[in-house]
Write a protein that holds these residues in place. Structure first.
Motif, PDB file in Angstrom:
ATOM      1  N   TRP A  70       5.790   4.250  27.671  1.00 37.10           N
ATOM      2  CA  TRP A  70       6.951   3.600  27.038  1.00 37.10           C
ATOM      3  C   TRP A  70       8.247   4.284  27.447  1.00 37.10           C
ATOM      4  N   LEU A  71       8.254   5.618  27.476  1.00 39.47           N
ATOM      5  CA  LEU A  71       9.458   6.361  27.863  1.00 39.47           C
ATOM      6  C   LEU A  71       9.864   6.037  29.297  1.00 39.47           C
ATOM      7  N   ARG A  72       8.890   5.912  30.174  1.00 34.67           N
ATOM      8  CA  ARG A  72       9.197   5.575  31.562  1.00 34.67           C
ATOM      9  C   ARG A  72       9.792   4.167  31.638  1.00 34.67           C
ATOM     10  N   GLY A  73       9.256   3.267  30.821  1.00 37.02           N
ATOM     11  CA  GLY A  73       9.787   1.908  30.791  1.00 37.02           C
ATOM     12  C   GLY A  73      11.209   1.858  30.265  1.00 37.02           C
ATOM     13  N   GLU A  74      11.578   2.879  29.451  1.00 39.52           N
ATOM     14  CA  GLU A  74      12.936   2.963  28.914  1.00 39.52           C
ATOM     15  C   GLU A  74      13.893   3.642  29.891  1.00 39.52           C
ATOM     16  N   GLY A  75      13.378   4.054  31.039  1.00 40.32           N
ATOM     17  CA  GLY A  75      14.225   4.648  32.065  1.00 40.32           C
ATOM     18  C   GLY A  75      14.455   6.139  31.916  1.00 40.32           C
ATOM     19  N   ASN A  76      13.642   6.821  31.126  1.00 37.74           N
ATOM     20  CA  ASN A  76      13.802   8.268  30.953  1.00 37.74           C
ATOM     21  C   ASN A  76      13.383   9.001  32.225  1.00 37.74           C
ATOM     22  N   SER A  77      14.111  10.052  32.561  1.00 36.12           N
ATOM     23  CA  SER A  77      13.757  10.861  33.723  1.00 36.12           C
ATOM     24  C   SER A  77      12.555  11.742  33.386  1.00 36.12           C
ATOM     25  N   GLU A  78      11.965  12.327  34.421  1.00 32.85           N
ATOM     26  CA  GLU A  78      10.792  13.181  34.241  1.00 32.85           C
ATOM     27  C   GLU A  78      11.116  14.367  33.336  1.00 32.85           C
ATOM     28  N   ASN A  79      12.256  14.991  33.556  1.00 31.45           N
ATOM     29  CA  ASN A  79      12.628  16.152  32.749  1.00 31.45           C
ATOM     30  C   ASN A  79      12.912  15.778  31.306  1.00 31.45           C
ATOM     31  N   THR A  80      13.527  14.622  31.101  1.00 33.12           N
ATOM     32  CA  THR A  80      13.810  14.156  29.736  1.00 33.12           C
ATOM     33  C   THR A  80      12.509  13.895  28.980  1.00 33.12           C
ATOM     34  N   ILE A  81      11.552  13.278  29.673  1.00 32.32           N
ATOM     35  CA  ILE A  81      10.245  13.039  29.063  1.00 32.32           C
ATOM     36  C   ILE A  81       9.578  14.375  28.714  1.00 32.32           C
ATOM     37  N   GLY A  82       9.702  15.349  29.629  1.00 36.89           N
ATOM     38  CA  GLY A  82       9.121  16.660  29.396  1.00 36.89           C
ATOM     39  C   GLY A  82       9.713  17.342  28.166  1.00 36.89           C
ATOM     40  N   ILE A  83      11.033  17.226  27.996  1.00 40.55           N
ATOM     41  CA  ILE A  83      11.700  17.826  26.834  1.00 40.55           C
ATOM     42  C   ILE A  83      11.184  17.209  25.542  1.00 40.55           C
ATOM     43  N   LYS A  84      11.033  15.890  25.539  1.00 43.72           N
ATOM     44  CA  LYS A  84      10.566  15.201  24.333  1.00 43.72           C
ATOM     45  C   LYS A  84       9.134  15.596  23.998  1.00 43.72           C
ATOM     46  N   PHE A  85       8.303  15.721  25.014  1.00 45.39           N
ATOM     47  CA  PHE A  85       6.908  16.087  24.751  1.00 45.39           C
ATOM     48  C   PHE A  85       6.776  17.547  24.338  1.00 45.39           C
TER      49      PHE A  85
ATOM     50  N   PHE B 193      -7.965  18.762  16.285  1.00 46.13           N
ATOM     51  CA  PHE B 193      -7.347  17.505  16.680  1.00 46.13           C
ATOM     52  C   PHE B 193      -6.246  17.702  17.737  1.00 46.13           C
ATOM     53  N   TYR B 194      -5.922  18.936  18.052  1.00 43.50           N
ATOM     54  CA  TYR B 194      -4.814  19.246  18.963  1.00 43.50           C
ATOM     55  C   TYR B 194      -4.992  18.522  20.299  1.00 43.50           C
ATOM     56  N   PRO B 195      -4.107  17.572  20.638  1.00 43.88           N
ATOM     57  CA  PRO B 195      -4.303  16.756  21.846  1.00 43.88           C
ATOM     58  C   PRO B 195      -3.765  17.390  23.123  1.00 43.88           C
ATOM     59  N   PHE B 196      -2.968  18.448  22.976  1.00 42.41           N
ATOM     60  CA  PHE B 196      -2.312  19.005  24.154  1.00 42.41           C
ATOM     61  C   PHE B 196      -3.200  19.942  24.964  1.00 42.41           C
ATOM     62  N   LYS B 197      -4.461  20.085  24.540  1.00 43.86           N
ATOM     63  CA  LYS B 197      -5.422  20.801  25.386  1.00 43.86           C
ATOM     64  C   LYS B 197      -5.787  19.936  26.588  1.00 43.86           C
ATOM     65  N   ASP B 198      -5.858  18.634  26.354  1.00 44.99           N
ATOM     66  CA  ASP B 198      -6.222  17.692  27.421  1.00 44.99           C
ATOM     67  C   ASP B 198      -4.999  17.037  28.045  1.00 44.99           C
ATOM     68  N   TYR B 199      -3.979  16.828  27.240  1.00 38.09           N
ATOM     69  CA  TYR B 199      -2.747  16.234  27.761  1.00 38.09           C
ATOM     70  C   TYR B 199      -1.793  17.366  28.104  1.00 38.09           C
ATOM     71  N   LYS B 200      -1.577  17.582  29.395  1.00 38.88           N
ATOM     72  CA  LYS B 200      -0.774  18.714  29.856  1.00 38.88           C
ATOM     73  C   LYS B 200       0.698  18.340  29.976  1.00 38.88           C
ATOM     74  N   VAL B 201       1.523  18.982  29.160  1.00 42.52           N
ATOM     75  CA  VAL B 201       2.964  18.734  29.194  1.00 42.52           C
ATOM     76  C   VAL B 201       3.583  19.317  30.463  1.00 42.52           C
ATOM     77  N   SER B 202       2.946  20.345  31.036  1.00 40.80           N
ATOM     78  CA  SER B 202       3.502  21.006  32.220  1.00 40.80           C
ATOM     79  C   SER B 202       3.657  20.067  33.410  1.00 40.80           C
ATOM     80  N   LYS B 203       2.917  18.955  33.417  1.00 41.74           N
ATOM     81  CA  LYS B 203       3.033  18.005  34.526  1.00 41.74           C
ATOM     82  C   LYS B 203       4.353  17.250  34.484  1.00 41.74           C
ATOM     83  N   LEU B 204       5.007  17.246  33.311  1.00 41.85           N
ATOM     84  CA  LEU B 204       6.246  16.483  33.143  1.00 41.85           C
ATOM     85  C   LEU B 204       7.440  17.333  33.536  1.00 41.85           C
ATOM     86  N   HIS B 205       7.589  17.500  34.822  1.00 44.44           N
ATOM     87  CA  HIS B 205       8.689  18.330  35.326  1.00 44.44           C
ATOM     88  C   HIS B 205       9.037  17.892  36.746  1.00 44.44           C
ATOM     89  N   GLU B 206      10.316  17.836  37.003  1.00 44.27           N
ATOM     90  CA  GLU B 206      10.746  17.530  38.365  1.00 44.27           C
ATOM     91  C   GLU B 206      11.759  18.572  38.803  1.00 44.27           C
TER      92      GLU B 206
END
Length: 215
Positions: free
Chosen positions: A161-176, A196-209
């Motif tokens: 959804w964030l990508r569809g809203e035109g957010n940059s990679e770094n902006t998405i990373g900040i939000k996550f 229940f912690y989801p960030f073990k599988d979902y890596k925020v570190s990938k959201l960086h440019e």
């Protein structure tokens, strides 16, 4: 599990009718704690060999059901604490089971954290949290949800959804990263289990440019 939880017929206390109370016994680190079930049973109605009410015990089926439920409740809480790597004693285990845990949804925890940051004079952090809060609200339509509902699939939908809203990679990373911080706060305060912690599988570190360096 290194805690022993069982039910005992406590002969060291007697009421006027000659009945004795049922006590939950918790042994942890060689120390014993007791918690009353609030039930007194006459010796004639208790099977000492099988450690349960006799067939002639008034409300015997209901009492046995309560015993089973209470042992499970305390055992489950002890296992949860061990999974979360939180040390405990028999007394603190009793306190945690008997003290109601306040439920906190995503909406209320975000608003609480924003208010606390403003109170501490950390205005930029408060504004960042408020920015993410409004983004989440726009995405999900409401935040009357618990953190346990935010799983990997939910995070992926939010990212799309964030990508569809035109957010940059770094902006998405900040939000996550802000959302991850809030999830960690929820775990620390006991509003959601660590499992229940989801960030073990979902890596925020990938959201960086990489931003091109300026001359």
């Amino acid at each position: 599990m290194n805690a022993s939880i069982s039910i005992i017929y406590y002969k060291f206390r007697t009421n006027k009718s000659g009945a004795h109370p049922l006590m939950l016994r918790i042994i942890k680190n060689r120390k014993t704690n007791y918690q009353s079930l609030g039930i007194y049973i006459h010796p004639d109605h208790w099977d000492f060999k099988k450690n349960k009410p006799k067939k002639n015990c008034p409300n015997g089926i209901a009492i046995q059901r309560l015993i089973t439920e209470k042992i499970k409740e305390y055992t489950d809480k002890a296992i949860d604490l061990e999974i979360e790597k939180k040390d405990f004693t028999g007394k603190t285990l009793i306190d945690k089971v008997n003290t109601p845990v306040k439920r906190m949804n995503v909406n209320d925890l975000f608003l609480q954290e924003i208010a606390q940051l403003k109170k501490e004079g950390r205005i930029r952090y408060a504004e960042c949290h408020d920015y993410v809060y409004k983004s989440l609200l726009k995405f999900n339509k409401h935040l009357d949800i618990y953190f346990s509902e935010i799983d990997v699939q939910w995070l992926r939908r939010y990212e799309t959804w964030l990508r569809g809203e035109g957010n940059s990679e770094n902006t998405i990373g900040i939000k996550f990263r802000t959302l991850r911080t809030m999830y960690n706060i929820a775990i620390r305060e006991g509003y959601v289990k660590a499992e229940f912690y989801p960030f073990k599988d979902y890596k925020v570190s990938k959201l960086h440019e990489n931003t091109p360096k300026r001359a």
